[in-house]
Motif scaffolding. Structure first.
Motif, PDB file in Angstrom:
ATOM      1  N   GLY A  88     -52.247  51.609  66.407  1.00 36.55           N
ATOM      2  CA  GLY A  88     -53.595  51.151  66.270  1.00 36.55           C
ATOM      3  C   GLY A  88     -54.551  52.004  66.826  1.00 36.55           C
ATOM      4  O   GLY A  88     -54.287  53.166  67.029  1.00 36.55           O
ATOM      5  N   ASP A 102     -50.868  34.836  67.314  1.00 40.27           N
ATOM      6  CA  ASP A 102     -50.996  33.484  67.623  1.00 40.27           C
ATOM      7  C   ASP A 102     -50.840  32.669  66.557  1.00 40.27           C
ATOM      8  O   ASP A 102     -50.378  31.336  66.709  1.00 40.27           O
ATOM      9  N   GLU A 103     -51.142  33.547  65.130  1.00 41.90           N
ATOM     10  CA  GLU A 103     -50.537  32.519  64.055  1.00 41.90           C
ATOM     11  C   GLU A 103     -49.078  32.258  63.983  1.00 41.90           C
ATOM     12  O   GLU A 103     -48.980  31.163  63.081  1.00 41.90           O
ATOM     13  N   ASP A 112     -54.630  37.750  67.110  1.00 42.19           N
ATOM     14  CA  ASP A 112     -54.495  36.418  66.115  1.00 42.19           C
ATOM     15  C   ASP A 112     -53.314  36.376  65.138  1.00 42.19           C
ATOM     16  O   ASP A 112     -52.811  35.392  65.047  1.00 42.19           O
ATOM     17  N   ARG A 113     -52.524  37.578  64.754  1.00 41.44           N
ATOM     18  CA  ARG A 113     -51.539  37.646  64.239  1.00 41.44           C
ATOM     19  C   ARG A 113     -50.529  37.028  65.111  1.00 41.44           C
ATOM     20  O   ARG A 113     -49.641  36.146  64.362  1.00 41.44           O
ATOM     21  N   THR A 167     -61.450  47.032  69.866  1.00 42.88           N
ATOM     22  CA  THR A 167     -61.564  45.434  69.971  1.00 42.88           C
ATOM     23  C   THR A 167     -61.248  44.756  68.717  1.00 42.88           C
ATOM     24  O   THR A 167     -60.538  43.679  68.784  1.00 42.88           O
ATOM     25  N   ALA A 168     -61.705  45.264  67.591  1.00 42.57           N
ATOM     26  CA  ALA A 168     -61.424  44.476  66.263  1.00 42.57           C
ATOM     27  C   ALA A 168     -59.667  44.766  65.721  1.00 42.57           C
ATOM     28  O   ALA A 168     -59.313  43.618  65.597  1.00 42.57           O
ATOM     29  N   SER A 169     -59.250  45.647  65.979  1.00 39.39           N
ATOM     30  CA  SER A 169     -57.726  45.795  65.682  1.00 39.39           C
ATOM     31  C   SER A 169     -56.849  45.115  66.751  1.00 39.39           C
ATOM     32  O   SER A 169     -55.867  44.534  66.337  1.00 39.39           O
ATOM     33  N   ARG A 173     -57.923  42.337  68.474  1.00 36.04           N
ATOM     34  CA  ARG A 173     -58.391  41.058  68.094  1.00 36.04           C
ATOM     35  C   ARG A 173     -57.311  40.598  66.924  1.00 36.04           C
ATOM     36  O   ARG A 173     -56.904  39.496  66.871  1.00 36.04           O
ATOM     37  N   SER A 174     -57.356  41.578  65.933  1.00 35.09           N
ATOM     38  CA  SER A 174     -56.353  41.117  64.786  1.00 35.09           C
ATOM     39  C   SER A 174     -55.121  41.096  65.057  1.00 35.09           C
ATOM     40  O   SER A 174     -54.281  40.089  64.680  1.00 35.09           O
ATOM     41  N   LEU A 175     -54.377  41.885  66.075  1.00 35.58           N
ATOM     42  CA  LEU A 175     -53.334  42.031  66.550  1.00 35.58           C
ATOM     43  C   LEU A 175     -52.610  40.440  67.231  1.00 35.58           C
ATOM     44  O   LEU A 175     -51.821  39.747  67.118  1.00 35.58           O
ATOM     45  N   LEU A 221     -45.012  42.400  62.418  1.00 36.06           N
ATOM     46  CA  LEU A 221     -45.641  43.597  62.672  1.00 36.06           C
ATOM     47  C   LEU A 221     -45.235  44.962  62.291  1.00 36.06           C
ATOM     48  O   LEU A 221     -44.463  45.583  62.853  1.00 36.06           O
TER      49      LEU A 221
END
Length: 314
Positions: A264, A279-280, A276-277, A268-270, A272-274, A248
Motif C-alpha cells: 500500500g 471489518d466487512e 473497512d475490508r 490514510t485513505a488506503s 481506512r479501506s484496508l 486481501l
C-alpha cells in the motif's frame, strides 16, 4: 518558517577536462530551513558548495545566495555566509579560545571577547578553551570549527559533510546545534553521506548523482517514490490469517508469525479501506504497523536507476 529563498540556483554547470561535474542543476533553499544534498562520492556535492560559497566559478547558470549573485556580488555573498568544510579548519598551534579570538579580530568585532566566551559555553568547550587544539578529539575540533564559523553571525551556513568520522555522541551533539541554529532563523545547506542525518535534520533533500539532480522533496516524499511500503497485520490464529489472506489479494503471509504483509501507500485513505475490508468480514488483527522504505532504500534505488539509464543510453 519563511518561504523566502536563501539560495536560488538555475542551470548550474561545471566541467573539468571536458567532463561535466554539474550538468545543469536547479534548486531553491527556503530561508530558515535545512536543505540536504545527498549523493555518492564524485556526484558533485562539494563542487556545488564551492560554487555557492564563491570558491570557484560556474561555467554556466545563475546562483543567488542571500539575494546576491555569486558571480557579481562576491563580497556581499561572503559577508552573509559561513562555511564548515569536510576537514576542520582550525589552528593546532593555538588554543581553542585563541582560534575563536583570531576570527573575532579578523572581523574587527568590538564585542569579540564576550562573543568568544558565549561560543565556548554554547559548544561546551569552556574546560578545554586554554588547551592547544592539537590535543582536541575529532568531535571537539568539529565543534570548534563550527563555532569559528558562527563568529560572524552568518545568515546562511554551508556544512560539507560536517560529521564524517565523528562518534555517535558527537554526531548527536552537532545535530542539536544545527537544530538550534535553524530555530534562530539560520539557513543550513548540508551535504552528507549519512542518510539518517539527512532524515533527522532536513526540511528538504536533493539527491545528486553524476552531476544531475535526480530527485528532490521532503524525506517522506522521497520514501514514497520507492516501492516497498506495506501494512503488516498480525492475527491471533491461523484460521483468521487464512481468511484475511483470501480477501486481501496481493498480500504476503508469514505463517510462523501469523502475519500478513499488505502492499500500500501508507496513506490514510488506503489504510481506512484496508480496515473497512477486514471489518466487512468481521476479521480482527491483533497488531497493525505501517512500514515504509528508509532513505537508504531511496538512495540505492534512485542512484541504481540512474546508473541503469546511463548504461542503456550508451
Amino acid at each position: 518558517m519563511t518561504t523566502r529563498s536563501a539560495i536560488a540556483v538555475t542551470g548550474l554547470r561545471k566541467a573539468y577536462g571536458g567532463k561535466a561535474v554539474l550538468d545543469g542543476i536547479d534548486f531553491e533553499v527556503a530561508a530558515g530551513t535545512v536543505f540536504s544534498m545527498l549523493g555518492p562520492n564524485g556526484a558533485g556535492k562539494t563542487t556545488t558548495v564551492n560554487i555557492l560559497t564563491t570558491l570557484i566559478t560556474a561555467d554556466a547558470g545563475t546562483v543567488y545566495v542571500d539575494g546576491h549573485d555569486v558571480a557579481t556580488a562576491t563580497k556581499a555573498v561572503r559577508s552573509a555566509i559561513g562555511v564548515t568544510g569536510q576537514f576542520a579548519a582550525v589552528d593546532d598551534l593555538l588554543t581553542g579560545r585563541e582560534n575563536l579570538q583570531m576570527m573575532a579580530d579578523l572581523r574587527r568585532l568590538r564585542s569579540g571577547d564576550r562573543l568568544v566566551g558565549d561560543l565556548l559555553e554554547r559548544f561546551d568547550l569552556v574546560e578545554s578553551a586554554q588547551k592547544l587544539v592539537s590535543t582536541y578529539s575529532g568531535g571537539m575540533r568539529r565543534k570548534l570549527d563550527l563555532a569559528m564559523t558562527l563568529v560572524g553571525s552568518p545568515r546562511i551556513i554551508f556544512l560539507d559533510e560536517p560529521t564524517t568520522g565523528l562518534d555517535p555522541r558527537s554526531r548527536r551533539t552537532m545535530w542539536g546545534i544545527v537544530r538550534e541554529l535553524v530555530a534562530a532563523g539560520t539557513t543550513i545547506f548540508l551535504t552528507t553521506q549519512y542518510l539518517d542525518e539527512a532524515d533527522h535534520l532536513s526540511d528538504r533533500i536533493a539527491v545528486l548523482d553524476q552531476g544531475r539532480l535526480i530527485a528532490e522533496g521532503t524525506a517522506d516524499e522521497l520514501k514514497r517514490q520507492v516501492p516497498g511500503t506495506h501494512v503488516r497485520l498480525r492475527f491471533a490464529d491461523a484460521e483468521t490469517l487464512d481468511a484475511a489472506a483470501r480477501i486481501l489479494p496481493g498480500s504476503t503471509r508469514d505463517d510462523q508469525e501469523l502475519a500478513l504483509r499488505v502492499p500500500g501507500d501508507a496513506g490514510t485513505a488506503s489504510l481506512r479501506s484496508l480496515l473497512d475490508r477486514l471489518d466487512e468480514y468481521a476479521l480482527n488483527a491483533e497488531e497493525l504497523s505501517v512500514h515504509t522504505p528508509d532513505l537508504d532504500d531511496v538512495f540505492l534505488a534512485l542512484t541504481e536507476r540512474t546508473t541503469h539509464l546511463e548504461a542503456v543510453a550508451k
